[in-house]
Design an enzyme around this catalytic site. Structure first.
Site, PDB file in Angstrom:
ATOM      1  N   ASN A   6      -6.301  -0.016  -1.377  1.00 55.38           N
ATOM      2  CA  ASN A   6      -4.964   1.261  -1.870  1.00 55.38           C
ATOM      3  C   ASN A   6      -6.186   2.151  -2.361  1.00 55.38           C
ATOM      4  O   ASN A   6      -6.495   2.594  -3.476  1.00 55.38           O
ATOM      5  CB  ASN A   6      -4.352   0.481  -2.744  1.00 55.38           C
ATOM      6  CG  ASN A   6      -3.288   1.909  -3.216  1.00 55.38           C
ATOM      7  OD1 ASN A   6      -3.318   2.878  -2.891  1.00 55.38           O
ATOM      8  ND2 ASN A   6      -3.032   1.784  -4.126  1.00 55.38           N
ATOM      9  N   GLU A  91       1.507   2.037 -10.749  1.00 60.51           N
ATOM     10  CA  GLU A  91       1.584   4.013 -10.863  1.00 60.51           C
ATOM     11  C   GLU A  91       2.760   5.169 -10.116  1.00 60.51           C
ATOM     12  O   GLU A  91       3.228   5.521 -11.461  1.00 60.51           O
ATOM     13  CB  GLU A  91       0.269   4.402 -10.484  1.00 60.51           C
ATOM     14  CG  GLU A  91      -1.147   4.368 -11.208  1.00 60.51           C
ATOM     15  CD  GLU A  91      -2.344   4.082  -9.815  1.00 60.51           C
ATOM     16  OE1 GLU A  91      -2.193   4.414  -8.550  1.00 60.51           O
ATOM     17  OE2 GLU A  91      -2.723   3.125 -10.237  1.00 60.51           O
ATOM     18  N   SER A 202      -9.170  -4.025 -10.876  1.00 61.71           N
ATOM     19  CA  SER A 202     -11.017  -4.146 -11.634  1.00 61.71           C
ATOM     20  C   SER A 202     -11.151  -5.277 -10.152  1.00 61.71           C
ATOM     21  O   SER A 202     -12.471  -5.665 -10.589  1.00 61.71           O
ATOM     22  CB  SER A 202     -10.802  -4.275 -12.703  1.00 61.71           C
ATOM     23  OG  SER A 202      -9.987  -3.125 -12.982  1.00 61.71           O
TER      24      SER A 202
HETATM   25  P1  PGA Z   1      -8.317  -1.156  -9.155  1.00 58.27           P
HETATM   26  O1  PGA Z   1      -6.471  -1.034  -8.842  1.00 58.27           O
HETATM   27  O2  PGA Z   1      -8.922  -1.671  -8.063  1.00 58.27           O
HETATM   28  O3  PGA Z   1      -9.429   0.417  -8.200  1.00 58.27           O
HETATM   29  O4  PGA Z   1      -7.855  -1.437 -10.202  1.00 58.27           O
HETATM   30  C1  PGA Z   1      -6.044  -1.676  -8.040  1.00 58.27           C
HETATM   31  C2  PGA Z   1      -4.337  -0.947  -7.853  1.00 58.27           C
HETATM   32  O5  PGA Z   1      -4.002  -0.399  -8.680  1.00 58.27           O
HETATM   33  O6  PGA Z   1      -3.602  -1.293  -6.873  1.00 58.27           O
END
Ligand code: PGA
Length: 240
Positions: A6, A91, A202
């Site tokens: 993503n 988000e 993460s």
């Molecule tokens: P991140 O985001 O790997 O930066 O923690 C994961 C996501 O929002 O799908």
């Protein structure tokens, strides 16, 4: 294992997006192109849709067409041969105030148009005792999936605890597995089993291997999807 990358609202320039996509393409063996899904911003989708790597949009609307300024229809995605759409990312819930009901409406329309939704869910805070309660209230509006006409449709369910996203603090595998089992039980009772369970939050090239589990079908990768060094290492795993 399926790997969903993503890109969120990155990169800001078309040339950078092309270079990043090209890097993915070159790092993957031809036979593995379909083992990943890239979710770039909408504007970049037409640049990449013919290259053989499956793409996901990062959102779509719950109507096919009409006076909905600023929205993107699932029919438009279909016409660019986009097969996947991420829905309900935390988000979008945070900044666009999307509700569980809206996300479910979007998922329904997406499925009706033969798109595979990647439905994100996950608790806001790291409160173990409330975790399941929060998760199942998020998933409740998705009970439409139990109707006969949806029972064979494929969906992705991405468990993304909000506290683990972009924080460098991934959710421990045992906890991810516990949620995977609960989800299995929840959907299994209704005989809706055609889903893949993903984990996101993460993940990076160092820790992703720790999440290989018979209960986890794939990953949703955010920050690391923009760093070529990270991408290279993760795609080495995909190729191996
Ligand atoms: P991140 O985001 O790997 O930066 O923690 C994961 C996501 O929002 O799908």
């Amino acid at each position: 294992m399926i790997f969903v990358f993503n890109w969120k609202m990155n990169p800001t320039k078309k040339e950078e997006a092309k270079s990043l996509f090209g890097f993915y393409y070159q790092s993957l063996k031809k036979k593995n192109l379909k083992k990943i899904i890239i979710a770039p911003p909408f504007l970049y989708l037409p640049l990449f849709f013919k290259k053989g790597i499956p793409l996901a949009a990062q959102n779509c609307f719950y109507q096919g067409k009409g006076p909905y300024t600023g929205e993107i229809s699932p029919l438009m995605l279909k016409s660019f041969q986009i097969k996947y759409v991420i829905l309900g990312h935390s988000e979008r819930r945070r900044y666009a105030k999307e509700t569980n009901e809206e996300v479910a409406k979007k998922a329904k329309v997406a499925i009706e148009n033969n798109l595979t939704p990647i439905i994100c869910f996950g608790e806001e805070k790291k409160e173990k005792n409330l975790r399941e309660k929060n998760i199942f209230s998020q998933l409740k509006p998705f009970s439409f999936l139990f109707q006969k006409k949806f029972s064979q449709k494929k969906i992705f369910l991405a468990y993304e605890p909000v506290w683990a996203i972009g924080t460098g603090l991934p959710c421990p595998l045992v906890e991810v597995e516990r949620i995977a089992l609960k989800i299995k039980k929840f959907f299994g009772q209704e005989n809706f089993t055609n889903y893949l369970f993903l984990y996101g939050g993460s993940l990076n090239s160092n820790n992703i291997r720790n999440y290989y589990s018979s209960l986890v079908d794939g990953f949703l990768i955010g920050g690391a999807s923009l760093k070529k060094k990270e991408v290279k290492k993760i795609l080495t795993l995909v190729n191996s």
